[in-house]
Design a protein around this motif. Structure first.
Motif, PDB file in Angstrom:
ATOM      1  N   THR A 410       4.900  15.251 -19.203  1.00  0.00           N
ATOM      2  CA  THR A 410       4.237  13.995 -18.891  1.00  0.00           C
ATOM      3  C   THR A 410       3.286  14.014 -17.517  1.00  0.00           C
ATOM      4  O   THR A 410       2.311  13.708 -17.382  1.00  0.00           O
ATOM      5  N   ILE A 411       4.379  14.311 -16.606  1.00  0.00           N
ATOM      6  CA  ILE A 411       3.663  14.585 -15.010  1.00  0.00           C
ATOM      7  C   ILE A 411       2.827  15.541 -14.910  1.00  0.00           C
ATOM      8  O   ILE A 411       1.856  15.389 -14.301  1.00  0.00           O
ATOM      9  N   GLY A 412       3.026  16.870 -15.702  1.00  0.00           N
ATOM     10  CA  GLY A 412       2.514  17.825 -15.684  1.00  0.00           C
ATOM     11  C   GLY A 412       0.844  17.580 -16.263  1.00  0.00           C
ATOM     12  O   GLY A 412      -0.298  18.244 -15.689  1.00  0.00           O
ATOM     13  N   THR A 413       0.600  16.744 -17.361  1.00  0.00           N
ATOM     14  CA  THR A 413      -0.597  16.520 -17.670  1.00  0.00           C
ATOM     15  C   THR A 413      -1.246  15.794 -16.642  1.00  0.00           C
ATOM     16  O   THR A 413      -2.595  16.204 -16.368  1.00  0.00           O
ATOM     17  N   ALA A 414      -0.647  14.854 -16.000  1.00  0.00           N
ATOM     18  CA  ALA A 414      -1.374  14.070 -14.803  1.00  0.00           C
ATOM     19  C   ALA A 414      -1.880  15.221 -13.857  1.00  0.00           C
ATOM     20  O   ALA A 414      -2.956  14.778 -13.349  1.00  0.00           O
ATOM     21  N   LEU A 415      -1.053  15.856 -13.561  1.00  0.00           N
ATOM     22  CA  LEU A 415      -1.370  16.870 -12.307  1.00  0.00           C
ATOM     23  C   LEU A 415      -2.592  18.044 -12.993  1.00  0.00           C
ATOM     24  O   LEU A 415      -3.391  18.211 -12.019  1.00  0.00           O
ATOM     25  N   THR A 416      -2.639  18.345 -14.179  1.00  0.00           N
ATOM     26  CA  THR A 416      -3.585  19.101 -14.404  1.00  0.00           C
ATOM     27  C   THR A 416      -4.805  18.284 -14.516  1.00  0.00           C
ATOM     28  O   THR A 416      -5.957  19.066 -14.123  1.00  0.00           O
ATOM     29  N   ASN A 417      -4.698  17.123 -14.664  1.00  0.00           N
ATOM     30  CA  ASN A 417      -6.023  16.266 -14.777  1.00  0.00           C
ATOM     31  C   ASN A 417      -6.702  16.239 -13.561  1.00  0.00           C
ATOM     32  O   ASN A 417      -7.938  16.034 -13.306  1.00  0.00           O
ATOM     33  N   THR A 418      -5.822  16.156 -12.521  1.00  0.00           N
ATOM     34  CA  THR A 418      -6.148  16.005 -10.996  1.00  0.00           C
ATOM     35  C   THR A 418      -7.205  17.285 -10.511  1.00  0.00           C
ATOM     36  O   THR A 418      -7.870  17.127  -9.973  1.00  0.00           O
ATOM     37  N   ILE A 419      -6.524  18.155 -11.066  1.00  0.00           N
ATOM     38  CA  ILE A 419      -7.365  19.555 -10.800  1.00  0.00           C
ATOM     39  C   ILE A 419      -8.721  19.489 -11.146  1.00  0.00           C
ATOM     40  O   ILE A 419      -9.701  20.110 -10.723  1.00  0.00           O
ATOM     41  N   GLY A 420      -9.057  19.003 -12.264  1.00  0.00           N
ATOM     42  CA  GLY A 420     -10.425  18.590 -12.745  1.00  0.00           C
ATOM     43  C   GLY A 420     -11.187  17.598 -12.101  1.00  0.00           C
ATOM     44  O   GLY A 420     -12.292  17.381 -12.399  1.00  0.00           O
ATOM     45  N   GLY A 421     -10.549  16.852 -11.237  1.00  0.00           N
ATOM     46  CA  GLY A 421     -11.078  15.901 -10.316  1.00  0.00           C
ATOM     47  C   GLY A 421     -10.763  14.396 -10.729  1.00  0.00           C
ATOM     48  O   GLY A 421     -11.092  13.671 -10.078  1.00  0.00           O
ATOM     49  N   ALA A 422      -9.683  14.326 -11.498  1.00  0.00           N
ATOM     50  CA  ALA A 422      -9.291  12.930 -11.840  1.00  0.00           C
ATOM     51  C   ALA A 422      -8.622  12.396 -10.637  1.00  0.00           C
ATOM     52  O   ALA A 422      -7.850  13.208  -9.848  1.00  0.00           O
ATOM     53  N   ASP A 423      -8.757  10.893 -10.535  1.00  0.00           N
ATOM     54  CA  ASP A 423      -7.753  10.313  -9.440  1.00  0.00           C
ATOM     55  C   ASP A 423      -6.469  10.281  -9.530  1.00  0.00           C
ATOM     56  O   ASP A 423      -5.627  10.200 -10.428  1.00  0.00           O
TER      57      ASP A 423
END
Length: 446
Positions: A410-423
């Motif tokens: 769950t936390i890993g999905t959030a971190l992966t999304n930030t690499i793509g530019g998500a807040d």
């Protein structure tokens, strides 16, 4: 998490003979204690291990134990994810096929402890007729012993290995920019930006971007904040706080701005390959990668690698600690022979083999004091110094909870999304809200 494919049988044997003057084991009965290594001769035990460089060392040297004790050993080493599933299924069945099992404390400690799948070793340690006079329990590091101990006081596994996060750096790349080893995460980010040159396919950083695997890099940055932990004292989730967001932004900056394209899919293996090719200047990860990095037949950076403790954060200076240990199945009918195996497997000789063979950081403290073996090692002095310094600032890198895999997903999905530019703040808030009920349900069921 371990570079198993780089440790061949020949390499292991070489490391454990040429580099190691192992202390002899006591093979005869001790007159005062009544201890006898051959007390259970003729019996057979089954051992289930995770596939990694350390299990290969044990299996390669298994005959030593068999000849000393007269006990035959059937040992298997299984890839990490499959091994966790296998032993959980077998323990749940009530009839495990093994007497000895190796576990990752950061994943399976609470699961094994609550189910009481492994026997409490304390009575065996205290039994002079079962424990060798030179076993020296005090030789284990206090931190890893407490990490292995269950909340109710039982020591149901014996520490084997401590995995600290350290910084690997390319000496040539830093020197070319006249940069020193960063002492803080702010310095690391600044240096990583200066070292990144996509036109040359050179990047200041490489790190885990793959969902689940990436969480431990984020917790490393979190350990540098005042918060440090992902749970508060009431075991409530605190992964969307200002400190958690600060750690997430460090992660995002390094991974998005200073790392190779495709890092969103990198686990340790891709990081290792990138660093070995000389395309990354800095890499924070576990201690077990020194062997492949220093392999001159495979690594372009062999002899050019520097080792250092991880940089400090804005408020604290800690490194992630993970660990493995050995347990004896409570259902085993051969606890005595199994205990002899544990003493040998985690004894001073094998622990020194781990250290000098580059298989990682042993749980015992004595290997770090063996100057003769360290000087004969192919690894530089700063590698060993870094392990000692890291031990002094180590803290668990993951929360001790049952749904640790779901936490990492769950936390890993959030971190992966930030690499793509998500807040970062938005992603961590969403992930925290998603995982909180899972954790609360798990805690209520305890």
């Amino acid at each position: 998490m371990n570079p198993t494919e780089w440790i061949t049988r020949r390499g292991v044997l070489g490391a454990t003979t040429a580099l190691l003057a192992a202390p002899p084991m006591i093979e005869t009965a001790n007159a005062q204690s009544g201890f006898d290594w051959r007390r259970f001769r003729g019996q057979r035990i089954e051992v289930s291990l995770t596939q990694n460089p350390r299990s290969q060392i044990l299996i390669s040297n298994q005959r030593e134990f068999e000849e000393m004790t007269g006990i035959s050993v059937g040992a298997e080493a299984i890839p990490e994810q499959q091994h966790r599933q296998k032993f959980a299924i077998e323990f749940t069945s009530g009839r495990p096929s093994f007497d000895v099992v190796g576990i990752s404390l950061h994943v399976s400690k609470l699961q094994i402890g609550r189910a009481k799948w492994c026997t409490d070793l304390t009575p065996m340690i205290q039994d002079a007729s079962l424990t060798a006079p030179d076993f020296d329990f005090a030789d284990y590091g206090q931190g890893i012993v407490e990490y292995a101990r269950q909340a109710d006081g039982r020591l149901d596994t014996l520490p084997e290995f401590t995995d600290y996060f350290i910084m690997y750096y390319n000496k040539e790349l830093l020197a070319a920019k006249n940069l020193g080893v960063p002492r803080s995460f702010d310095e690391m980010v600044d240096s990583a930006r200066k070292l990144t040159d996509p036109s040359r396919q050179i990047y200041g950083n490489v790190g885990r971007g793959l969902r689940n695997a990436n969480v431990v890099l984020w917790t490393q940055f979190l350990l540098g904040t005042a918060q440090k932990d992902t749970l508060n004292a009431q075991r409530q989730l605190i992964t969307d706080t200002p400190d958690a967001i600060e750690a997430g932004r460090i992660y995002q900056t390094l991974m998005r701005d200073c790392s190779p394209p495709g890092s969103v899919g990198f686990n340790w293996n891709e990081c290792q390959t990138t660093f070995m090719q000389g395309r990354a200047a800095m890499w924070i990860d576990g201690v077990g990668f020194a062997a492949p990095l220093e392999d001159r037949t495979r690594s372009r950076v062999a002899g050019k690698v520097g080792y250092a403790v991880v940089p400090r954060g804005s408020a604290s200076h800690h490194c992630c600690m993970f660990g493995t240990s050995f347990g004896i199945a409570e259902a085993s009918q051969k606890k005595g022979p199994a205990w002899l195996y544990l003493q040998w497997a985690s004894g001073k000789a094998n622990q020194l083999r781990y250290l000098t063979g580059g298989a990682g950081s042993p749980a015992r403290t004595s290997p770090y004091r063996n100057e003769e073996a360290i000087k004969a090692s192919r690894f530089p002095r700063d590698f060993f110094d870094t392990l000692v310094e890291s031990a002094a600032i180590s803290r668990p890198g993951l929360p001790i909870i049952l749904p640790v895999t779901e936490f990492r997903d769950t936390i890993g999905t959030a971190l992966t999304n930030t690499i793509g530019g998500a807040d970062v703040a938005t992603e961590l808030k969403r992930a925290t809200d998603a995982f909180r009920p899972i954790l609360e349900a798990s805690e209520r069921a305890a």
